[in-house]
Design a protein around this motif. Structure first.
Motif: not given
Length: 74
Positions: A46-74
């Motif tokens: 349960x711990x690792x499933x929850x931790x990996x899910x949170x890690x994936x959510x954070x990675x997806x959030x950061x990727x979305x932020x980077x995509x949004x930043x590139x779209x604003x620039x470009x």
């Protein structure tokens, strides 16, 4: 490791439900407690499933932020 240290560690493991013991003559024979080990395995699963899910959510959030930043620039 000294005998008292081993004894103390085994006592903690027994209190946690991970081992059991039985007296055999003047000795105590310790065994893994399958119920306790199953509970520990379930906890870590349960711990690792929850931790990996949170890690994936954070990675997806950061990727979305980077995509949004590139779209604003470009």
């Amino acid at each position: 490791m000294s005998r008292p240290a081993v004894s103390q560690h085994l006592k903690v493991l027994e209190q946690a439900g991970l081992v059991t013991h039985e007296a055999v003559g003047t000795r105590r024979v310790y065994r893994l407690n399958p119920t306790g080990i199953d509970a520990l395995r379930a906890y870590f699963t349960h711990f690792w499933t929850t931790a990996m899910s949170a890690f994936q959510d954070e990675a997806n959030r950061r990727a979305a932020e980077q995509r949004a930043g590139k779209e604003e620039q470009g």
